[in-house]
Design an enzyme around this catalytic site. Structure first.
Site, mmCIF file in Angstrom:
data_model
loop_
_atom_site.group_PDB
_atom_site.id
_atom_site.type_symbol
_atom_site.label_atom_id
_atom_site.label_comp_id
_atom_site.label_asym_id
_atom_site.label_seq_id
_atom_site.Cartn_x
_atom_site.Cartn_y
_atom_site.Cartn_z
ATOM 1 N N CYS A 161 0.838 -1.204 0.000
ATOM 2 C CA CYS A 161 0.000 0.000 0.000
ATOM 3 C C CYS A 161 0.879 1.263 0.000
ATOM 4 C CB CYS A 161 -0.984 -0.035 1.169
ATOM 5 S SG CYS A 161 -2.393 1.087 0.945
ATOM 6 N N HIS B 156 -3.694 -5.270 0.586
ATOM 7 C CA HIS B 156 -3.169 -5.722 1.884
ATOM 8 C C HIS B 156 -3.167 -7.256 1.960
ATOM 9 C CE1 HIS B 156 -2.827 -1.850 4.003
ATOM 10 N NE2 HIS B 156 -3.794 -1.478 3.193
ATOM 11 N N GLU C 285 -1.900 -9.048 4.208
ATOM 12 C CA GLU C 285 -1.911 -9.514 5.598
ATOM 13 C C GLU C 285 -3.306 -9.738 6.163
ATOM 14 O OE1 GLU C 285 -1.768 -4.959 5.895
ATOM 15 O OE2 GLU C 285 -1.119 -6.530 4.521
#
Length: 525
Positions: free
Chosen positions: A85, A181, A183
C-alpha cells in the site's frame, strides 16, 4: 539448537492500522521479524542484518510535503523489499516512479485484480480465471492515492479497472510492490504471497515455532539469571502464567511466585490458580489473601479511574512487602509482550529497537534494585498462547475472554462492596457456563456480567422482592478497537436470566446490553 533469530525480516511502519498484523503473519509463517518506525538509520538496519524488508502501509499521502520515506539504504542493502500500500507508493516515488492523488477513484474493501505478468511473489497463486484466460485474485484494498508510473526496471504485475498498477515487481533486484493488503484475511491468498516473500524470495528458514521459542527462551533465561532467585507477580492471566512456566523449567525452585488475591477475581479463580500452579505443576507460590485490604481501600470510592489507581497502588504495596521478604531475589520477572514494547514508544509506530525495559506492573518502587526478566517481550499474544499450550497449560485458561486488570473492581459500577462482588461472581459464572453449554463461548470475543447499583422490584412466588440488577454483555470484534454487540438467541438469554434470578438470592432483574463500540466502550467502566 538452530538460532531462531538467524533469519529475520524487518518491517518498517508508516502508521497503518494493519502493521502489527503483517508482523504476526510473518511469524505465523515461521520467520522472526521486528517492527520498527520508518525513520530508522542505516547503521541500525546494518546491525539488525535482515534477510528482507517490508515497507508497511500508512495514512499519509506520498504526494504531500514531508511525508514519510523509507531510508535510501533500504534499496541499496542487497536484500528483497516488499512494499505494501503506502509502502509500494513510497518505493515507486523513491525509485523514480510517480504517484498521484486519487480523486474519487480510491479503492476501499474487496477488489479483484487481474494478473498481467509472472512474478515470484504470485507463483502458482490464482483465485479465478476471466474470459480472456487471465488469472484473477481476490484482495482487500484501502487506498486513495495510486502509482501512475512505475520505476525503470519494474513491470506491471496486476491491475484493477481504476488502478493500472495494483502490483509491480523488479525480479532482478527482488523488489515488489502491492497496492492491496496481503496480511488481512479478506485477501484470500495473502498468506501464500507473504510466504513466497519470506521463505522463497528472502530465503528464510521457518525456524520460528513454539518448541524452538521455548527452547531458546529457557536457554536465555539460564544465561541471564544463572543461579540467582527470581520473583514474579502471578495473576493467573495468560502472560504471567506462561512466564511462570518458562522460569519454572529454566530455574525450578529458584522462582518464587507471589499470587495476590484481591477479592476482585472470578468465581473460584484463586483456588484454581493455587491448584494448577502449586499442586499440579509444583511451583513455589506465596498466596496473599488481601480481599479485606483492597475492599477497605476502595470503600466510598465510586469514580472508575480512581478505583483503578487504588487497586494498582494497593497491589504494588503488597507486592513490595512480599518482595522484600525474598531477600535472596535478584530479579523481577514480568509478562511484558511485544505490543507493550511497541506501544511504550508513545506512538502507534514505536521504535522497538531502542526501547529500554519498562515496568508494566505499574510503578514498583525504585529501591527494589532488582534486574528485570521479560522472556515474552519478543512475542505477540497469539504466540504467547501457543507456547503456553506447548508448556502444558490448559486450553480453556489460555483462550479465556479478556479480564480487566482491576477485575470486578470495574465491573461493579460505583462503590465496590463484598456483597456486590459475591453476587456478580455467581451471576457471571452462570452466564459463562451457559455460553459453554450452548457452544457460544468461542463464537463471541468477550462476554461478562456487570453489577448495577440499582434495585428493582420483582415477584417471587406470592411475595415481592426488591433486589439488585445485573447486565449481561457479549461482543464480537476483531481488534477490540470497534465491536458489535453479539446477537445471542432469545431462548438462550431467557435461560441465563431465569437461572440467575432463581439461583441467586439478591438479584431481581437481568438486562442485556445492546450497545456497540463506538459509541459505548466494551467495559462499562
Amino acid at each position: 539448537m538452530s538460532d531462531i533469530h538467524e533469519h529475520k525480516i524487518l518491517i518498517l511502519d508508516f502508521g497503518s492500522q494493519y502493521t502489527q498484523l503483517i508482523a504476526r503473519r510473518i511469524r505465523e509463517i515461521g520467520v522472526y521479524c521486528e517492527l520498527w518506525a520508518w525513520d530508522v538509520t542505516e547503521a541500525q538496519i546494518r546491525e539488525f542484518a535482515p534477510n528482507g524488508i517490508i515497507l508497511a502501509g500508512g495514512p499519509e499521502s506520498v504526494t504531500a510535503d514531508n511525508s514519510p520515506r523509507a531510508p535510501e539504504y533500504v534499496f541499496n542493502a542487497g536484500v528483497p523489499v516488499l512494499g505494501i500500500c503506502y509502502g509500494m507508493q513510497t518505493m515507486s516515488e523513491q525509485l523514480g516512479g510517480k504517484v498521484i492523488q486519487g480523486v474519487g477513484e480510491g479503492e476501499f474493501g474487496y477488489a479483484q485484480i487481474e494478473m498481467l505478468a509472472q512474478s515470484a511473489l504470485f507463483k502458482d497463486i490464482e483465485d479465478a480465471v476471466n474470459s480472456d484466460g487471465k488469472s484473477l485474485l481476490d484482495v482487500w484494498m484501502s487506498h486513495g492515492d495510486k502509482v501512475s508510473a512505475i520505476p525503470e526496471g519494474f513491470v506491471a504485475v496486476a491491475k484493477t479497472d481504476t488502478c493500472p498498477f495494483a502490483a509491480m515487481s523488479c525480479e532482478e533486484k527482488r523488489f515488489y510492490g502491492v497496492q492491496f493488503h496481503p496480511e488481512v484475511t479478506h485477501t484470500r491468498q495473502g498468506m501464500r504471497m507473504l510466504s513466497h516473500f519470506a521463505l522463497d524470495i528472502c530465503g528464510c528458514a521457518a525456524n520460528w515455532k513454539p518448541s524452538s521459542i521455548i527452547e531458546d527462551a529457557i536457554e536465555r533465561l539460564k544465561k541471564q539469571v544463572g543461579d540467582d532467585e527470581v520473583i514474579l507477580g502471578l495473576s493467573g492471566g495468560v502472560d504471567s502464567s506462561v512466564v511462570a512456566m518458562l522460569l519454572h523449567r529454566a530455574i525450578g525452585k529458584k522462582l518464587t511466585c507471589v499470587f495476590v488475591d484481591n477479592g476482585l477475581l472470578r468465581l473460584n479463580e484463586a483456588k484454581q490458580v493455587m491448584e494448577m500452579f502449586g499442586d499440579h505443576f509444583g511451583l513455589n507460590i506465596v498466596h496473599i489473601d488481601a480481599e479485606n485490604r483492597f475492599l477497605d481501600a476502595l470503600k466510598g470510592e465510586a469514580d472508575p479511574e480512581a478505583k483503578r489507581k487504588i487497586i494498582g497502588r494497593v497491589f504494588v504495596e503488597i507486592f513490595d512487602e512480599e518482595a522484600k521478604k525474598c531477600v535472596n531475589a535478584k530479579w523481577l520477572a514480568q509478562g511484558t509482550i511485544y505490543p507493550d514494547v511497541i506501544e511504550s514508544a508513545g506512538s502507534a509506530t514505536g521504535k522497538a529497537h531502542v526501547i529500554k525495559s519498562h515496568h508494566n506492573v505499574g510503578g514498583l518502587p525504585d529501591d527494589m534494585e532488582l534486574g528485570l526478566v521479560e522472556p515474552l517481550r519478543e512475542l505477540f499474544k497469539d504466540e504467547v498462547r501457543k507456547i503456553g499450550l506447548e508448556l502444558g497449560l490448559p486450553y480453556n485458561m489460555l483462550y479465556r475472554h479478556p479480564f480487566p486488570g482491576p477485575g470486578l473492581g470495574v465491573r461493579v459500577l460505583g462503590e465496590v462492596k463484598k456483597e456486590y462482588c459475591d453476587l456478580l461472581r455467581r451471576a457471571d459464572a452462570i452466564f459463562i457456563e451457559e455460553l459453554h453449554k450452548a457452544d457460544l463461548y468461542n463464537k463471541v470475543s468477550q462476554a461478562f456480567t456487570v453489577f448495577l447499583p440499582v434495585r428493582s422490584v420483582g415477584v417471587m412466588g406470592d411475595g415481592r422482592k426488591y433486589d439488585w440488577v445485573v447486565s449481561l454483555r457479549a461482543v464480537e470484534t476483531i481488534d477490540f478497537m470497534t465491536a458489535h454487540w453479539a446477537h445471542l438467541p432469545y431462548d438462550f438469554l431467557g435461560r441465563v436470566s431465569n437461572r440467575i434470578i432463581n439461583e441467586i438470592d439478591g438479584i431481581s432483574r437481568v438486562v442485556y446490553d445492546i450497545s456497540g463500540k463506538p459509541p459505548a466502550t466494551i467495559e462499562w467502566e
